[in-house]
Motif scaffolding. Structure first.
Motif, PDB file in Angstrom:
ATOM      1  N   HIS A 146      -8.431   4.125   2.539  1.00  0.00           N
ATOM      2  CA  HIS A 146      -7.030   4.534   2.449  1.00  0.00           C
ATOM      3  C   HIS A 146      -6.227   3.791   3.504  1.00  0.00           C
ATOM      4  O   HIS A 146      -6.682   3.650   4.645  1.00  0.00           O
ATOM      5  CB  HIS A 146      -6.882   6.039   2.700  1.00  0.00           C
ATOM      6  N   ILE A 147      -5.010   3.383   3.123  1.00  0.00           N
ATOM      7  CA  ILE A 147      -4.145   2.680   4.061  1.00  0.00           C
ATOM      8  C   ILE A 147      -2.997   3.605   4.476  1.00  0.00           C
ATOM      9  O   ILE A 147      -2.574   4.457   3.697  1.00  0.00           O
ATOM     10  CB  ILE A 147      -3.624   1.370   3.420  1.00  0.00           C
ATOM     11  N   GLY A 148      -2.535   3.448   5.719  1.00  0.00           N
ATOM     12  CA  GLY A 148      -1.440   4.283   6.220  1.00  0.00           C
ATOM     13  C   GLY A 148      -0.443   3.461   7.008  1.00  0.00           C
ATOM     14  O   GLY A 148      -0.811   2.504   7.696  1.00  0.00           O
ATOM     15  N   LEU A 149       0.839   3.844   6.906  1.00  0.00           N
ATOM     16  CA  LEU A 149       1.916   3.127   7.585  1.00  0.00           C
ATOM     17  C   LEU A 149       2.622   4.074   8.550  1.00  0.00           C
ATOM     18  O   LEU A 149       2.915   5.215   8.192  1.00  0.00           O
ATOM     19  CB  LEU A 149       2.916   2.608   6.543  1.00  0.00           C
ATOM     20  N   GLY A 150       2.890   3.596   9.751  1.00  0.00           N
ATOM     21  CA  GLY A 150       3.643   4.385  10.723  1.00  0.00           C
ATOM     22  C   GLY A 150       4.791   3.569  11.281  1.00  0.00           C
ATOM     23  O   GLY A 150       4.679   2.346  11.431  1.00  0.00           O
ATOM     24  N   ARG A 151       5.897   4.244  11.562  1.00  0.00           N
ATOM     25  CA  ARG A 151       7.062   3.557  12.115  1.00  0.00           C
ATOM     26  C   ARG A 151       7.730   4.493  13.101  1.00  0.00           C
ATOM     27  O   ARG A 151       7.817   5.701  12.870  1.00  0.00           O
ATOM     28  CB  ARG A 151       8.020   3.200  10.983  1.00  0.00           C
ATOM     29  N   ASP A 152       8.205   3.954  14.223  1.00  0.00           N
ATOM     30  CA  ASP A 152       8.921   4.776  15.189  1.00  0.00           C
ATOM     31  C   ASP A 152       9.958   3.925  15.896  1.00  0.00           C
ATOM     32  O   ASP A 152       9.844   2.690  15.936  1.00  0.00           O
ATOM     33  CB  ASP A 152       7.942   5.390  16.207  1.00  0.00           C
ATOM     34  N   LEU A 153      10.969   4.583  16.427  1.00  0.00           N
ATOM     35  CA  LEU A 153      12.013   3.915  17.197  1.00  0.00           C
ATOM     36  C   LEU A 153      12.451   4.843  18.312  1.00  0.00           C
ATOM     37  O   LEU A 153      12.541   6.054  18.111  1.00  0.00           O
ATOM     38  CB  LEU A 153      13.202   3.563  16.287  1.00  0.00           C
ATOM     39  N   LEU A 212      -2.301   6.606  11.250  1.00  0.00           N
ATOM     40  CA  LEU A 212      -3.606   7.276  11.121  1.00  0.00           C
ATOM     41  C   LEU A 212      -3.505   8.507  10.228  1.00  0.00           C
ATOM     42  O   LEU A 212      -4.305   8.681   9.295  1.00  0.00           O
ATOM     43  CB  LEU A 212      -4.088   7.748  12.501  1.00  0.00           C
ATOM     44  N   LEU A 213      -2.525   9.375  10.547  1.00  0.00           N
ATOM     45  CA  LEU A 213      -2.386  10.629   9.805  1.00  0.00           C
ATOM     46  C   LEU A 213      -2.004  10.355   8.364  1.00  0.00           C
ATOM     47  O   LEU A 213      -2.464  11.038   7.441  1.00  0.00           O
ATOM     48  CB  LEU A 213      -1.337  11.527  10.477  1.00  0.00           C
ATOM     49  N   GLY A 214      -1.168   9.327   8.156  1.00  0.00           N
ATOM     50  CA  GLY A 214      -0.754   8.966   6.804  1.00  0.00           C
ATOM     51  C   GLY A 214      -1.929   8.476   5.979  1.00  0.00           C
ATOM     52  O   GLY A 214      -2.089   8.861   4.820  1.00  0.00           O
ATOM     53  N   ALA A 215      -2.758   7.634   6.575  1.00  0.00           N
ATOM     54  CA  ALA A 215      -3.915   7.103   5.856  1.00  0.00           C
ATOM     55  C   ALA A 215      -4.894   8.225   5.508  1.00  0.00           C
ATOM     56  O   ALA A 215      -5.478   8.244   4.424  1.00  0.00           O
ATOM     57  CB  ALA A 215      -4.614   6.033   6.693  1.00  0.00           C
ATOM     58  N   ALA A 216      -5.061   9.173   6.427  1.00  0.00           N
ATOM     59  CA  ALA A 216      -5.985  10.282   6.185  1.00  0.00           C
ATOM     60  C   ALA A 216      -5.358  11.355   5.292  1.00  0.00           C
ATOM     61  O   ALA A 216      -6.059  12.263   4.818  1.00  0.00           O
ATOM     62  CB  ALA A 216      -6.429  10.892   7.514  1.00  0.00           C
ATOM     63  N   GLY A 217      -4.039  11.268   5.116  1.00  0.00           N
ATOM     64  CA  GLY A 217      -3.349  12.243   4.266  1.00  0.00           C
ATOM     65  C   GLY A 217      -3.315  13.631   4.868  1.00  0.00           C
ATOM     66  O   GLY A 217      -3.427  14.636   4.174  1.00  0.00           O
ATOM     67  N   ILE A 218      -3.157  13.692   6.199  1.00  0.00           N
ATOM     68  CA  ILE A 218      -3.165  15.005   6.864  1.00  0.00           C
ATOM     69  C   ILE A 218      -1.905  15.210   7.705  1.00  0.00           C
ATOM     70  O   ILE A 218      -1.972  15.625   8.852  1.00  0.00           O
ATOM     71  CB  ILE A 218      -4.441  15.208   7.716  1.00  0.00           C
ATOM     72  N   VAL A 271     -11.830   3.955  11.469  1.00  0.00           N
ATOM     73  CA  VAL A 271     -10.813   2.915  11.346  1.00  0.00           C
ATOM     74  C   VAL A 271     -11.477   1.594  10.964  1.00  0.00           C
ATOM     75  O   VAL A 271     -12.427   1.160  11.624  1.00  0.00           O
ATOM     76  CB  VAL A 271     -10.036   2.744  12.671  1.00  0.00           C
ATOM     77  N   VAL A 272     -11.004   0.971   9.888  1.00  0.00           N
ATOM     78  CA  VAL A 272     -11.434  -0.388   9.531  1.00  0.00           C
ATOM     79  C   VAL A 272     -10.654  -1.389  10.382  1.00  0.00           C
ATOM     80  O   VAL A 272     -11.228  -2.235  11.045  1.00  0.00           O
ATOM     81  CB  VAL A 272     -11.222  -0.679   8.029  1.00  0.00           C
ATOM     82  N   ASN A 273      -9.335  -1.296  10.348  1.00  0.00           N
ATOM     83  CA  ASN A 273      -8.508  -2.103  11.247  1.00  0.00           C
ATOM     84  C   ASN A 273      -7.108  -1.530  11.376  1.00  0.00           C
ATOM     85  O   ASN A 273      -6.680  -0.697  10.577  1.00  0.00           O
ATOM     86  CB  ASN A 273      -8.450  -3.570  10.798  1.00  0.00           C
ATOM     87  N   LEU A 274      -6.442  -1.980  12.439  1.00  0.00           N
ATOM     88  CA  LEU A 274      -5.071  -1.547  12.739  1.00  0.00           C
ATOM     89  C   LEU A 274      -4.266  -2.786  13.092  1.00  0.00           C
ATOM     90  O   LEU A 274      -4.735  -3.633  13.864  1.00  0.00           O
ATOM     91  CB  LEU A 274      -5.082  -0.583  13.934  1.00  0.00           C
ATOM     92  N   ASP A 275      -3.069  -2.900  12.531  1.00  0.00           N
ATOM     93  CA  ASP A 275      -2.181  -4.018  12.851  1.00  0.00           C
ATOM     94  C   ASP A 275      -0.816  -3.444  13.219  1.00  0.00           C
ATOM     95  O   ASP A 275      -0.333  -2.533  12.540  1.00  0.00           O
ATOM     96  CB  ASP A 275      -2.077  -4.954  11.632  1.00  0.00           C
ATOM     97  N   CYS A 276      -0.219  -3.967  14.288  1.00  0.00           N
ATOM     98  CA  CYS A 276       1.031  -3.399  14.799  1.00  0.00           C
ATOM     99  C   CYS A 276       2.045  -4.492  15.105  1.00  0.00           C
ATOM    100  O   CYS A 276       1.682  -5.596  15.496  1.00  0.00           O
ATOM    101  CB  CYS A 276       0.796  -2.637  16.107  1.00  0.00           C
ATOM    102  N   ILE A 311       0.174  -0.381  10.787  1.00  0.00           N
ATOM    103  CA  ILE A 311      -0.486  -0.197   9.502  1.00  0.00           C
ATOM    104  C   ILE A 311      -1.983  -0.116   9.760  1.00  0.00           C
ATOM    105  O   ILE A 311      -2.529  -0.881  10.561  1.00  0.00           O
ATOM    106  CB  ILE A 311      -0.091  -1.296   8.486  1.00  0.00           C
ATOM    107  N   CYS A 312      -2.626   0.865   9.131  1.00  0.00           N
ATOM    108  CA  CYS A 312      -3.998   1.172   9.483  1.00  0.00           C
ATOM    109  C   CYS A 312      -4.818   1.393   8.215  1.00  0.00           C
ATOM    110  O   CYS A 312      -4.371   2.077   7.294  1.00  0.00           O
ATOM    111  CB  CYS A 312      -3.999   2.464  10.323  1.00  0.00           C
ATOM    112  N   LEU A 313      -6.009   0.817   8.174  1.00  0.00           N
ATOM    113  CA  LEU A 313      -6.926   1.041   7.062  1.00  0.00           C
ATOM    114  C   LEU A 313      -8.071   1.927   7.546  1.00  0.00           C
ATOM    115  O   LEU A 313      -8.703   1.624   8.560  1.00  0.00           O
ATOM    116  CB  LEU A 313      -7.464  -0.296   6.528  1.00  0.00           C
ATOM    117  N   LEU A 314      -8.285   3.006   6.811  1.00  0.00           N
ATOM    118  CA  LEU A 314      -9.398   3.914   7.119  1.00  0.00           C
ATOM    119  C   LEU A 314     -10.453   3.819   6.027  1.00  0.00           C
ATOM    120  O   LEU A 314     -10.123   3.501   4.875  1.00  0.00           O
ATOM    121  CB  LEU A 314      -8.916   5.363   7.186  1.00  0.00           C
ATOM    122  N   GLU A 315     -11.669   4.132   6.409  1.00  0.00           N
ATOM    123  CA  GLU A 315     -12.779   4.109   5.459  1.00  0.00           C
ATOM    124  C   GLU A 315     -13.623   5.368   5.610  1.00  0.00           C
ATOM    125  O   GLU A 315     -13.856   5.838   6.724  1.00  0.00           O
ATOM    126  CB  GLU A 315     -13.657   2.882   5.733  1.00  0.00           C
TER     127      GLU A 315
END
Ligand SMILES: [Zn+2]
Length: 162
Positions: A9-16, A55-61, A98-103, A156-160
């Motif tokens: 599962h892939i997840g996207l996070g954004r903050d400002l 992370l939370l988005g990819a895990a759906g929690i 975590v498979v990988n994380l890119d920021c 952006i984070c890929l979980l397995e």
């Protein structure tokens, strides 16, 4: 799901966060020297917050606001990296790794490059993988980020799950 296959599962996070004088400029718990720092209820670590949401988005929690509400007095000025570790514990308890994380971090100042490896290593340590990338960008003098009044982070984070 056939046995032996993994699910990804892939997840996207954004903050400002706004940047103001008299605050620390933190990225994944690493303090960078700058005239201004991030304004917020917690330590306002923009990168830690974006990674938590990825992370939370990819895990759906859920999301960071549900897990660590900014109306909660306990989180006032709190360090965000322990929150990231807590969020990752939650993600792991659902069977994910975590498979990988890119920021991408976008700000006019400071320059990330001298601190990039330290920031990257802090995230790699927290997420128990070396597959972490952190890139710095500017907004070429445009908008609030370009004027040095804000900093943005994308993750952006890929979980397995086996
Ligand atoms: Zn934030």
């Amino acid at each position: 799901m056939p046995s032996g296959r993994s699910m990804q599962h892939i997840g996207l996070g954004r903050d400002l966060h706004r940047l103001v004088p008299g605050r620390r400029f933190l990225l994944a718990g690493v303090e960078l020297p700058n005239e201004k720092g991030e304004l917020g209820h917690s330590d306002a670590d923009v990168l830690a917050h974006a990674v938590i949401d990825a992370l939370l988005g990819a895990a759906g929690i859920g999301d960071i606001g549900e897990l660590f509400p900014d109306t909660e007095p306990a989180f006032k000025d709190t360090a965000s990296m322990p929150l990231l570790r807590k969020a990752f514990e939650r993600v792991k308890s659902h069977g994910w790794r975590v498979v990988n994380l890119d920021c991408v971090v976008t700000c006019e100042t400071p320059k990330l490059l001298p601190y990039r490896e330290t920031i990257r290593a802090a995230l790699a340590d927290a997420l128990e993988t070396d597959a972490v990338m952190v890139k710095g960008k500017t907004n070429e003098g445009l908008d609030a980020i370009g004027k040095g009044d804000a900093v943005e982070a994308l993750a952006i984070c890929l979980l397995e799950k086996l």
